[in-house]
Enzyme design. Structure first.
Site, PDB file in Angstrom:
ATOM      1  N   LYS A 126       8.816  -8.494   9.983  1.00 56.75           N
ATOM      2  CA  LYS A 126       8.118  -8.121  11.227  1.00 56.75           C
ATOM      3  C   LYS A 126       7.803  -9.330  12.098  1.00 56.75           C
ATOM      4  CE  LYS A 126       6.461  -3.561  10.357  1.00 56.75           C
ATOM      5  NZ  LYS A 126       6.705  -3.274   8.913  1.00 56.75           N
TER       6      LYS A 126
ATOM      7  N   GLU B 189      -0.049  -1.938  18.113  1.00 60.84           N
ATOM      8  CA  GLU B 189      -0.508  -0.859  17.238  1.00 60.84           C
ATOM      9  C   GLU B 189      -0.106  -1.245  15.824  1.00 60.84           C
ATOM     10  OE1 GLU B 189       2.468  -0.848  18.641  1.00 60.84           O
ATOM     11  OE2 GLU B 189       3.546  -0.656  16.742  1.00 60.84           O
TER      12      GLU B 189
ATOM     13  N   SER C 173      13.238  -6.412   2.707  1.00 66.72           N
ATOM     14  CA  SER C 173      12.498  -6.558   3.963  1.00 66.72           C
ATOM     15  C   SER C 173      11.155  -7.268   3.836  1.00 66.72           C
ATOM     16  CB  SER C 173      12.295  -5.185   4.605  1.00 66.72           C
ATOM     17  OG  SER C 173      11.672  -4.291   3.691  1.00 66.72           O
TER      18      SER C 173
HETATM   19  C1  LIG Z   1       7.138  -2.170   8.330  1.00 66.10           C
HETATM   20  C2  LIG Z   1       8.028  -2.419   7.178  1.00 66.10           C
HETATM   21  C3  LIG Z   1       9.221  -1.692   6.982  1.00 66.10           C
HETATM   22  C4  LIG Z   1       9.630  -0.533   7.846  1.00 66.10           C
HETATM   23  O1  LIG Z   1       9.815  -0.815   9.188  1.00 66.10           O
HETATM   24  P1  LIG Z   1      11.262  -0.929   9.842  1.00 66.10           P
HETATM   25  O2  LIG Z   1      10.969  -0.988  11.304  1.00 66.10           O
HETATM   26  O3  LIG Z   1      12.030   0.320   9.465  1.00 66.10           O
HETATM   27  O4  LIG Z   1      11.911  -2.133   9.319  1.00 66.10           O
HETATM   28  C5  LIG Z   1      10.050  -2.036   5.929  1.00 66.10           C
HETATM   29  N1  LIG Z   1       9.720  -3.026   5.075  1.00 66.10           N
HETATM   30  C6  LIG Z   1       8.573  -3.738   5.213  1.00 66.10           C
HETATM   31  C7  LIG Z   1       8.286  -4.819   4.221  1.00 66.10           C
HETATM   32  C8  LIG Z   1       7.694  -3.461   6.267  1.00 66.10           C
HETATM   33  O5  LIG Z   1       6.562  -4.173   6.383  1.00 66.10           O
END
Ligand SMILES: *Cc1c(COP(=O)(O)O)cnc(C)c1O
Length: 417
Positions: A106, A128, A394
């Site tokens: 993010k 948000e 992610s």
């Molecule tokens: C917020 C988040 C997601 C999901 O958001 P996307 O916009 O689909 O990437 C996935 N993995 C983590 C670690 C997150 O914090």
């Protein structure tokens, strides 16, 4: 949406690969666009003009690249997951967004938009947040560039994610509880939009995923493709070739579009997005927008979403707060419609099992969101022995400790696992 012929699909896919989308109306084929109240149009047109003036210019890209390197910690590692691979009968690689500053992808988007806000002359930023991850990234990025930050957060989410509320406050952000509506992410987005409309010139709205009205899905994608561009080059160098399959989790769709986009033209690479299957396939039991939803309009864009037969937006469920959203970015809806990306689900239980397997075999505690991608990859490997898989990891799972304590850790402590 009218039914597409095979020829329509082919043409839309060619256009997507050629970089035609979003078109001048902000559309990805039939999806996307701008469904917003009259009062927001000047603000969003200003954002679009500003984005066109700065994004992609040598000066902006140099500043962004410097922040990504020296503050975010990019490039993030590509890890050969040898023990997972041996268990699955595959060659497994992990793109490590868990190693990025604040613990997930993010921050790539937050720092990019914060730098843009600065250039557009904004005096403050609003954002948000649902689980608090985007709120923390926004608060950190705003502190870094020196802009005051207000984060709207559902009152229910504030209770559930108390540590992230504290982190945002430490980073200097004002956290405003939203007590209207569902008291979660959807209500927080509405409140942030209301704040923005009240002062469209002085305020910048820092949206957290590849969703919302044009140009946000485009802007967020551009800022997140650093993941896929790095990963593609790292695979060629370290693995000696492209992956056979590329797999990431999909909430709003930002980490996945960031990983997928630079591989779309590689026809031999199979691409799979994994959504939250929760604990069942009935409405309300999952957040599988693409796999189980229908097209409609939500928060400014035409895309796939979860609604009941009367068109009411549905409550969603996932063990991972970051995947718990009834909509998804419009570019994913296109990629599904043209057949370039397949979307599947992984359940809460599969995600938990994947957290444990990744911890024990690779020494990495993944976020519950990312664990959905691991679960999907494990399933793909079982059906395709010996193939090479690249997984988007992610984020890190430290934020999930309260959930993990109640589940995996309780099992270990009780001698059940
Ligand atoms: C917020 C988040 C997601 C999901 O958001 P996307 O916009 O689909 O990437 C996935 N993995 C983590 C670690 C997150 O914090």
């Amino acid at each position: 949406m009218t039914a597409m012929t095979e020829q329509d699909r082919r043409q839309l896919l060619d256009a997507e690969i050629a970089g035609v989308f979003p078109d001048t109306r902000g559309r990805f084929g039939p999806f996307g666009g701008r469904y917003i109240p009259e009062t927001l149009i000047p603000a969003i047109e200003r954002l679009e003009a500003g984005l066109r003036a700065h994004l992609g210019t040598a000066d902006f890209e140099r500043e962004l690249a410097d922040e990504l390197r020296s503050w975010v910690g990019r490039p993030t590692a590509l890890t050969h997951a040898r023990r997972l691979g041996a268990r699955w009968g595959a060659e497994v690689w992990l793109k490590r967004e868990d190693l990025a500053h604040t613990g997930a992808h993010k921050i790539n988007n937050a720092i990019g938009q914060a730098l843009l806000a600065k250039r557009l002359g904004a005096r403050r930023v609003v954002a948000e947040t649902g689980a608090g991850q985007h709120g923390v990234a926004s608060a950190a990025a705003c502190a870094r560039v020196g802009l005051p930050c207000t984060v709207y957060m559902g009152a229910l989410d504030m209770e559930r994610q108390a540590p992230n509320v504290g982190r945002m406050r430490l980073l200097g952000a004002q956290v405003v509880p939203v007590t209207e509506g569902d008291r979660t992410l959807r209500a927080a987005v509405d409140e942030a939009l209301r704040d923005w409309v009240a002062d469209p010139l002085g305020t910048y709205y820092l949206l957290g995923s590849a969703i919302g009205p044009h140009p946000y899905p485009y802007l967020v994608r551009q800022l997140q493709t650093i993941i896929g561009r790095e990963a593609r080059a790292q695979m060629l160098a370290a693995a000696g070739g492209l992956p056979d399959a590329l797999i990431a989790c999909v909430g709003g769709g930002s980490n996945s579009i960031g990983l997928f986009h630079p591989f779309l033209a590689d026809a031999a690479v199979e691409i799979i997005g994994i959504e939250a299957g929760g604990h069942g396939r009935a409405l309300g039991e999952h957040s599988a927008t693409l796999a189980l939803g229908r097209p409609g309009i939500l928060q400014g864009a035409y895309s796939m979403l979860l609604q009941d037969p009367d068109g009411q937006i549905q409550e969603t469920h996932s063990i991972s707060a970051g995947l718990d959203y009834p909509g998804v970015g419009p570019e994913h809806a296109l990629l599904q419609a043209v057949g370039r990306v397949r979307y599947e689900v992984a359940s809460d239980d599969e995600a938990l099992a994947a957290v444990k397997e990744c911890c024990e075999n690779e020494g990495i505690l993944p976020a519950l969101e990312s664990a959905h991608a691991l679960a999907g990859a494990r399933r793909w490997a079982a059906a395709h022995p010996g193939k090479r898989i690249l997984i988007g990891l992610s984020g890190r799972g430290d934020k999930d400790m309260p959930t993990l304590q109640r589940t995996l850790i309780a099992d270990i402590e009780a001698g059940r696992a």
